[in-house]
Design a protein around this motif. Structure first.
Motif, PDB file in Angstrom:
ATOM      1  N   LEU A  43       0.831  -1.204   0.000  1.00 35.60           N
ATOM      2  CA  LEU A  43       0.000   0.000   0.000  1.00 35.60           C
ATOM      3  C   LEU A  43       0.871   1.262   0.000  1.00 35.60           C
ATOM      4  CD1 LEU A  43      -2.659   1.569   0.205  1.00 35.60           C
ATOM      5  CD2 LEU A  43      -2.612   1.141   2.680  1.00 35.60           C
ATOM      6  N   SER A  44       1.892   1.271   0.819  1.00 37.74           N
ATOM      7  CA  SER A  44       2.787   2.433   0.877  1.00 37.74           C
ATOM      8  C   SER A  44       3.438   2.700  -0.477  1.00 37.74           C
ATOM      9  CB  SER A  44       3.868   2.230   1.940  1.00 37.74           C
ATOM     10  OG  SER A  44       3.280   2.172   3.219  1.00 37.74           O
ATOM     11  N   GLU A  45       3.872   1.661  -1.149  1.00 41.12           N
ATOM     12  CA  GLU A  45       4.502   1.812  -2.464  1.00 41.12           C
ATOM     13  C   GLU A  45       3.479   2.287  -3.506  1.00 41.12           C
ATOM     14  OE1 GLU A  45       7.271   2.079  -5.393  1.00 41.12           O
ATOM     15  OE2 GLU A  45       7.693   1.722  -3.278  1.00 41.12           O
ATOM     16  N   ILE A  46       2.280   1.734  -3.469  1.00 45.58           N
ATOM     17  CA  ILE A  46       1.241   2.164  -4.400  1.00 45.58           C
ATOM     18  C   ILE A  46       0.939   3.646  -4.197  1.00 45.58           C
ATOM     19  CG2 ILE A  46      -1.236   1.938  -4.929  1.00 45.58           C
ATOM     20  CD1 ILE A  46      -0.878  -1.105  -4.562  1.00 45.58           C
ATOM     21  N   ARG A  47       0.922   4.093  -2.951  1.00 45.56           N
ATOM     22  CA  ARG A  47       0.674   5.518  -2.663  1.00 45.56           C
ATOM     23  C   ARG A  47       1.792   6.393  -3.216  1.00 45.56           C
ATOM     24  NH1 ARG A  47      -2.853   5.202  -3.699  1.00 45.56           N
ATOM     25  NH2 ARG A  47      -4.611   4.360  -2.643  1.00 45.56           N
TER      26      ARG A  47
END
Length: 100
Positions: A43-47
């Protein structure tokens, strides 16, 4: 049954990030517990890449976990087991919010 949606499946967090980069999906359903990279890291990378709506699916049911999902930028957080109709409703809301 994909309910009319095109579906891609990743078997681990690294594969999820690769698919996200290559295929640029309209929405991501993301489990917290995955091999290689957990859902929080994915999720952090997608953000970092943009604002693809992400719906977190997890066996964790604490308020703190739900707050963490929102803080990291998830569109929604659903605890397992979840109702398929409820999930489809969240998917429709996420996709219609993305169109605006």
């Amino acid at each position: 049954d994909s309910m009319g949606y095109g579906v891609m499946e990743a078997t681990n967090g690294r594969e999820a990030l690769e698919l996200h980069l290559q295929r640029k999906p309209d929405l991501v359903l993301l489990d917290v517990q995955m091999p290689e990279l957990d859902g929080w890291r994915v999720l952090s990378e997608i953000r970092l890449r943009g604002n693809t709506p992400v719906i977190m699916l997890t066996a964790y049911t604490s308020d703190e976990t739900a707050l963490e999902a929102k803080k990291l930028g998830a569109f929604a957080y659903m605890a397992k087991p979840f109702d398929v109709a409820a999930l489809l409703g969240v998917v429709k809301r996420a996709l219609s919010a993305e169109e605006k």
